[in-house]
Design a protein around this motif. Sequence first.
Motif, PDB file in Angstrom:
ATOM      1  N   GLY A   1     -27.259  21.427 -20.383  1.00 11.87           N
ATOM      2  CA  GLY A   1     -27.436  20.825 -19.061  1.00 11.87           C
ATOM      3  C   GLY A   1     -26.116  20.575 -18.356  1.00 11.87           C
ATOM      4  N   VAL A   2     -25.158  19.995 -19.078  1.00 11.45           N
ATOM      5  CA  VAL A   2     -23.843  19.724 -18.484  1.00 11.45           C
ATOM      6  C   VAL A   2     -23.133  21.032 -18.157  1.00 11.45           C
ATOM      7  N   LEU A   3     -23.231  22.021 -19.026  1.00  8.30           N
ATOM      8  CA  LEU A   3     -22.600  23.311 -18.780  1.00  8.30           C
ATOM      9  C   LEU A   3     -23.117  23.935 -17.488  1.00  8.30           C
ATOM     10  N   VAL A   4     -24.425  23.982 -17.324  1.00  4.31           N
ATOM     11  CA  VAL A   4     -25.017  24.586 -16.122  1.00  4.31           C
ATOM     12  C   VAL A   4     -24.665  23.776 -14.879  1.00  4.31           C
ATOM     13  N   ALA A   5     -24.754  22.437 -14.967  1.00  3.22           N
ATOM     14  CA  ALA A   5     -24.471  21.595 -13.805  1.00  3.22           C
ATOM     15  C   ALA A   5     -23.019  21.721 -13.357  1.00  3.22           C
ATOM     16  N   VAL A   6     -22.090  21.645 -14.286  1.00  4.09           N
ATOM     17  CA  VAL A   6     -20.670  21.730 -13.921  1.00  4.09           C
ATOM     18  C   VAL A   6     -20.318  23.144 -13.466  1.00  4.09           C
ATOM     19  N   LEU A   7     -20.897  24.145 -14.070  1.00  5.12           N
ATOM     20  CA  LEU A   7     -20.654  25.525 -13.631  1.00  5.12           C
ATOM     21  C   LEU A   7     -21.170  25.732 -12.217  1.00  5.12           C
ATOM     22  N   TYR A   8     -22.316  25.158 -11.909  1.00  2.00           N
ATOM     23  CA  TYR A   8     -22.883  25.260 -10.565  1.00  2.00           C
ATOM     24  C   TYR A   8     -22.002  24.533  -9.550  1.00  2.00           C
ATOM     25  N   LEU A   9     -21.483  23.363  -9.914  1.00  5.57           N
ATOM     26  CA  LEU A   9     -20.681  22.569  -8.984  1.00  5.57           C
ATOM     27  C   LEU A   9     -19.263  23.098  -8.799  1.00  5.57           C
ATOM     28  N   THR A  10     -18.642  23.571  -9.874  1.00  2.00           N
ATOM     29  CA  THR A  10     -17.232  23.973  -9.790  1.00  2.00           C
ATOM     30  C   THR A  10     -17.011  25.479  -9.796  1.00  2.00           C
ATOM     31  N   GLU A  11     -17.958  26.238 -10.300  1.00  2.00           N
ATOM     32  CA  GLU A  11     -17.833  27.688 -10.470  1.00  2.00           C
ATOM     33  C   GLU A  11     -16.620  28.068 -11.330  1.00  2.00           C
ATOM     34  N   ASN A  12     -16.211  27.152 -12.191  1.00  5.11           N
ATOM     35  CA  ASN A  12     -15.093  27.389 -13.098  1.00  5.11           C
ATOM     36  C   ASN A  12     -15.620  27.307 -14.527  1.00  5.11           C
ATOM     37  N   GLU A  13     -15.653  28.442 -15.216  1.00  7.86           N
ATOM     38  CA  GLU A  13     -16.236  28.491 -16.554  1.00  7.86           C
ATOM     39  C   GLU A  13     -15.465  27.649 -17.566  1.00  7.86           C
ATOM     40  N   GLY A  14     -14.132  27.645 -17.468  1.00  6.80           N
ATOM     41  CA  GLY A  14     -13.316  26.871 -18.401  1.00  6.80           C
ATOM     42  C   GLY A  14     -13.580  25.383 -18.282  1.00  6.80           C
ATOM     43  N   VAL A  15     -13.597  24.887 -17.050  1.00  7.07           N
ATOM     44  CA  VAL A  15     -13.865  23.466 -16.814  1.00  7.07           C
ATOM     45  C   VAL A  15     -15.284  23.125 -17.269  1.00  7.07           C
ATOM     46  N   ALA A  16     -16.233  24.003 -16.984  1.00  3.47           N
ATOM     47  CA  ALA A  16     -17.619  23.764 -17.381  1.00  3.47           C
ATOM     48  C   ALA A  16     -17.752  23.688 -18.900  1.00  3.47           C
ATOM     49  N   ALA A  17     -17.090  24.597 -19.606  1.00  4.21           N
ATOM     50  CA  ALA A  17     -17.166  24.618 -21.066  1.00  4.21           C
ATOM     51  C   ALA A  17     -16.531  23.370 -21.666  1.00  4.21           C
ATOM     52  N   LEU A  18     -15.359  22.995 -21.175  1.00  4.59           N
ATOM     53  CA  LEU A  18     -14.684  21.813 -21.715  1.00  4.59           C
ATOM     54  C   LEU A  18     -15.448  20.530 -21.396  1.00  4.59           C
ATOM     55  N   THR A  19     -16.008  20.455 -20.199  1.00  4.54           N
ATOM     56  CA  THR A  19     -16.792  19.278 -19.833  1.00  4.54           C
ATOM     57  C   THR A  19     -18.051  19.187 -20.679  1.00  4.54           C
ATOM     58  N   ALA A  20     -18.702  20.313 -20.912  1.00  8.41           N
ATOM     59  CA  ALA A  20     -19.906  20.317 -21.740  1.00  8.41           C
ATOM     60  C   ALA A  20     -19.588  19.878 -23.162  1.00  8.41           C
ATOM     61  N   LEU A  21     -18.503  20.393 -23.716  1.00 12.91           N
ATOM     62  CA  LEU A  21     -18.110  19.969 -25.063  1.00 12.91           C
ATOM     63  C   LEU A  21     -17.728  18.490 -25.079  1.00 12.91           C
ATOM     64  N   GLY A  22     -17.028  18.044 -24.051  1.00  9.28           N
ATOM     65  CA  GLY A  22     -16.636  16.643 -23.958  1.00  9.28           C
ATOM     66  C   GLY A  22     -17.818  15.706 -23.803  1.00  9.28           C
ATOM     67  N   SER A  23     -18.907  16.207 -23.237  1.00  8.63           N
ATOM     68  CA  SER A  23     -20.092  15.358 -23.056  1.00  8.63           C
ATOM     69  C   SER A  23     -20.733  14.984 -24.389  1.00  8.63           C
ATOM     70  N   LEU A  24     -20.413  15.726 -25.451  1.00 11.30           N
ATOM     71  CA  LEU A  24     -20.965  15.407 -26.764  1.00 11.30           C
ATOM     72  C   LEU A  24     -20.276  14.197 -27.398  1.00 11.30           C
ATOM     73  N   LEU A  25     -19.034  13.927 -27.004  1.00 15.07           N
ATOM     74  CA  LEU A  25     -18.313  12.784 -27.575  1.00 15.07           C
ATOM     75  C   LEU A  25     -19.029  11.459 -27.313  1.00 15.07           C
ATOM     76  N   PRO A  26     -19.396  11.135 -26.055  1.00 15.08           N
ATOM     77  CA  PRO A  26     -20.116   9.877 -25.871  1.00 15.08           C
ATOM     78  C   PRO A  26     -21.495   9.878 -26.533  1.00 15.08           C
ATOM     79  N   TYR A  27     -22.144  11.037 -26.615  1.00 11.44           N
ATOM     80  CA  TYR A  27     -23.454  11.101 -27.259  1.00 11.44           C
ATOM     81  C   TYR A  27     -23.345  10.718 -28.733  1.00 11.44           C
ATOM     82  N   TYR A  28     -22.426  11.363 -29.449  1.00  9.07           N
ATOM     83  CA  TYR A  28     -22.290  11.070 -30.870  1.00  9.07           C
ATOM     84  C   TYR A  28     -21.702   9.679 -31.107  1.00  9.07           C
ATOM     85  N   PHE A  29     -20.877   9.181 -30.184  1.00 11.92           N
ATOM     86  CA  PHE A  29     -20.385   7.814 -30.287  1.00 11.92           C
ATOM     87  C   PHE A  29     -21.541   6.830 -30.151  1.00 11.92           C
TER      88      PHE A  29
END
Length: 137
Positions: free
Chosen positions: A90-118
């Motif tokens: 979900g975060v990957l698709v949303a950030v990719l749609y908003l920024t059109e930057n695959e690198g930022v989308a991938a890093l943001t999606a991976l980073g979104s797992l940190l608060p989840y597992y915390f």
Amino acid sequence: MSQKISHSGVIESILGDSIKVRIVQTSACAACKVANHCNAAESKVKVVDVFGCDTTKYTTGEAVTVWASKDVANKALLLGFGLPFLLLLGVLVAVLYLTENEGVAALTALGSLLPYYFLLWLRRDSIQRGISFHIEE
């Protein structure tokens, strides 16, 4: 079809009202005659905690069978793999749609797992009560 998942194990320690049971989890082909010569056959030693049982009936080193219901296993899989996958996607698709930057989308999606597992780590005690093993009598 059985609604329980069970494993044989050995009691490793008894502390208060909890028992630590060491189980050997084997793959389906571990019992094969050529398993010693094959890389596909594997086994893992795991320690599971059993809470809220009468610890006076058991001793360290005793062989027991631990079980959990399939509902508990499904809940654990959902919390550990299903929801994080949906969050990541979900975060990957949303950030990719908003920024059109695959690198930022991938890093943001991976980073979104940190608060989840915390959050899972913070709620580990309540999750542990809902996801538990039992010893077969």
